[in-house]
Write a protein that holds these residues in place. Structure first.
Motif, short mmCIF file in Angstrom:
data_model
loop_
_atom_site.label_atom_id
_atom_site.label_comp_id
_atom_site.label_asym_id
_atom_site.label_seq_id
_atom_site.Cartn_x
_atom_site.Cartn_y
_atom_site.Cartn_z
N ARG A 28 -7.43 -10.57 2.14
CA ARG A 28 -6.51 -9.58 1.58
C ARG A 28 -5.56 -9.02 2.64
N ARG A 85 0.88 -1.15 0.00
CA ARG A 85 0.00 0.00 0.00
C ARG A 85 0.92 1.20 0.00
N ASP A 109 -14.72 -3.15 10.07
CA ASP A 109 -14.56 -4.59 9.85
C ASP A 109 -13.66 -5.30 10.86
N1 CTP Z 1 -14.44 -0.79 6.01
C1 CTP Z 1 -15.25 -1.71 6.63
N2 CTP Z 1 -15.94 -2.65 5.91
C2 CTP Z 1 -15.81 -2.71 4.56
C3 CTP Z 1 -14.98 -1.78 3.90
C4 CTP Z 1 -14.30 -0.84 4.66
O1 CTP Z 1 -15.37 -1.68 7.85
N3 CTP Z 1 -16.47 -3.63 3.88
C5 CTP Z 1 -13.73 0.22 6.82
C6 CTP Z 1 -12.43 -0.25 7.44
O2 CTP Z 1 -12.33 0.28 8.73
C7 CTP Z 1 -11.35 0.33 6.57
C8 CTP Z 1 -12.01 1.63 6.10
O3 CTP Z 1 -13.41 1.34 6.02
O4 CTP Z 1 -10.17 0.57 7.29
C9 CTP Z 1 -11.50 2.13 4.77
O5 CTP Z 1 -11.73 1.16 3.76
P1 CTP Z 1 -10.62 0.84 2.67
O6 CTP Z 1 -10.05 2.11 2.16
O7 CTP Z 1 -11.16 -0.14 1.73
O8 CTP Z 1 -9.58 0.06 3.58
P2 CTP Z 1 -8.14 0.41 4.09
O9 CTP Z 1 -8.04 -0.18 5.46
O10 CTP Z 1 -7.79 1.82 3.92
O11 CTP Z 1 -7.36 -0.56 3.13
P3 CTP Z 1 -6.25 -0.29 2.05
O12 CTP Z 1 -5.03 -0.18 2.87
O13 CTP Z 1 -6.27 -1.52 1.23
O14 CTP Z 1 -6.65 0.93 1.31
#
Ligand code: CTP
Length: 458
Positions: free
Chosen positions: A206, A59, A153
């Motif tokens: 993931r 990331r 999540d």
């Molecule tokens: N989130 C969630 N449930 C989902 C999608 C997202 O609870 N189905 C919440 C999570 O807390 C996540 C936040 O929304 O940390 C932001 O989502 P995303 O940007 O997809 O996740 P990141 O943690 O930022 O992952 P990445 O590092 O892959 O961008």
């Protein structure tokens, strides 16, 4: 309960200067309005991982920042996130502002900025703002950010870092996320989480694979339970009612199949039974596992410039393992591209056709005749599905015979005295077959060949 905090000095060294400056300005703008501001989600997780000396693999560090504004005294502040974003855009006119009305969230997006590059900042409003809590109750202030985090999540994604004074630098960790980061576990917040949002199964995989974490055992049980109880089957059946969920599932699939760690992720998905989301019969058998890896070799070799859509080809290979009549419906349901759907529709017919024409040990010319009508993605798919002989012949065709051309072209034929016409194609093909099979090598051989088979009519 919230306990730890990160010193400002540490934050300053860990966060790139321009981003830190942006965060400071955001905090000041929030404080001026009586609000609290938090960094939440992935950015906090990655910051803490980086603190522990582990890079947040895969990331781009701090290129996506989620902020939550909290601490309201009345419902009029419900649009706080949007207001803050607008105020910040005044200070950062080069950022593009996007407002998502329905959820009262806003985003500031930089594009090819010399300092902030492609920074994307999402600003949301903690979502309990409409509840009629008594004003100025400090517990209420804490509880709306807590509620916001509670909806998330995994524990490692449910941390918040406070940017506003007092307690600037404080880490809100209501669910044990810091401990899980240390013990490297992906732990869900709620037993029902995967049933309510089956895309989270893909997210769990993931994060586990990308960060090198394990699925916390209870969490893994919840995943298995959700799948066994039929979340994905329901998803397929109720697609018409909830197409958005399919779209999100597809984007999670895409996300995973695009990364460099797609192989272990696919294995983990399979071992959890999560490939059921595509079809109840889809299993990563040793044969299919071999096929997707062979596909990868083909993509690296024949498509280094990535003209093909590699994640979609991987998905296509998975879908191609299903019974032939099931393939196109699955691809259509996932809204894959028209080309993919068409390839999957034609696959069985083409496979049989190729199996027949390539069955025996053939001369190169026969192989080229059989294969040259197909485009690369189709050939790759046919190679996956074909017998060993077919696969070797397609491989030979792609690596070698498809690059061979006739030693003469149409202009050469004209200067040799032939009259242009439909016969040209036949003659050029005859030259090509002869060259492929080693009967002729160069131009002078070709001329002799023509004189023999196509004497110039006077
Ligand atoms: N989130 C969630 N449930 C989902 C999608 C997202 O609870 N189905 C919440 C999570 O807390 C996540 C936040 O929304 O940390 C932001 O989502 P995303 O940007 O997809 O996740 P990141 O943690 O930022 O992952 P990445 O590092 O892959 O961008």
């Amino acid at each position: 309960e919230p306990s730890e905090s990160i010193s400002i000095q540490t934050l300053k060294t860990a966060i790139p200067q321009a981003i830190w400056q942006f965060l400071e300005r955001s905090a000041i703008a929030s404080q001026a309005r009586g609000w609290h501001l938090y960094v939440v989600g992935g950015a906090v997780r990655d910051l803490l991982l980086a603190q522990g000396g582990r890079a947040a693999n895969g990331r781009s560090f701090l290129q996506d920042i989620d902020l939550v504004v909290d601490g309201f005294h009345n419902a009029a502040d419900a649009g706080a996130g949007v207001e803050l974003a607008k105020a910040l855009q005044q200070e950062y006119p080069q950022a593009r502002l996007e407002v998502h009305g329905a959820f009262q969230t806003a985003a500031l997006l930089w594009h090819k900025d010399p300092i902030l590059h492609s920074l994307a900042v999402d600003i949301a409003t903690a979502r309990t703002e409409f509840y009629p809590y008594p004003a100025a109750n400090p517990e209420v202030e804490a509880s709306s950010i807590r509620q916001d985090l509670y909806r998330r999540d995994f524990t490692i994604n449910a941390l918040a870092l406070r940017l506003t004074a007092p307690h600037k630098g404080e880490l809100l960790d209501f669910f044990g996320g810091i401990l899980d980061l240390k013990s490297r576990q992906v732990r869900v917040l709620h037993a029902n989480s995967f049933i309510e949002d089956p895309t989270r199964i893909y997210r769990a995989v993931r994060f586990a694979v990308r960060l090198g974490f394990t699925l916390e055992p209870q969490t893994e049980q919840y995943i298995r339970y959700a799948i066994e109880s039929g979340v994905y089957d329901r998803l397929r059946l109720t697609h018409d009612k909830a197409p958005a969920l399919t779209t999100r599932l597809k984007s999670e699939l895409k996300y995973i199949l695009e990364t460099h760690y797609w192989k272990p992720a696919l294995q983990l998905l399979s071992s959890l039974g999560a490939l059921r989301c595509l079809h109840p019969q889809l299993k990563l058998t040793p044969q299919l596992w071999w096929q997707v890896r062979f596909l990868d070799r083909c993509l690296q070799r024949f498509d280094p410039n990535r003209r093909m859509i590699h994640w979609e080809m991987r998905l296509e290979a998975l879908i191609a393992s299903l019974p032939s009549e099931e393939r196109a419906p699955v691809a259509t349901h996932l809204q894959l591209s028209g080309e993919t759907i068409e390839r999957l529709k034609q696959l069985e017919k083409n496979r049989q056709r190729i199996a027949q024409s390539l069955s025996t040990d053939l001369r190169p010319s026969k192989i080229v005749m059989a294969l040259r009508a197909y485009k690369l993605p189709t050939l790759v798919l046919l190679a996956l599905k074909g017998s060993r002989t077919v696969r070797q012949q397609i491989w030979q065709y792609l690596t070698c015979w498809s690059q061979i051309s006739a030693p003469l072209d149409g202009n050469d034929l004209k200067s040799l005295g032939y009259n242009p016409g439909p016969q040209f194609k036949e003659m050029l093909d005859a030259l090509l077959w002869a060259k492929l099979d080693g009967a002729i090598a160069d131009r002078s051989d070709a001329e002799v060949f023509l004189q023999k088979h196509y004497p110039v009519s006077q």
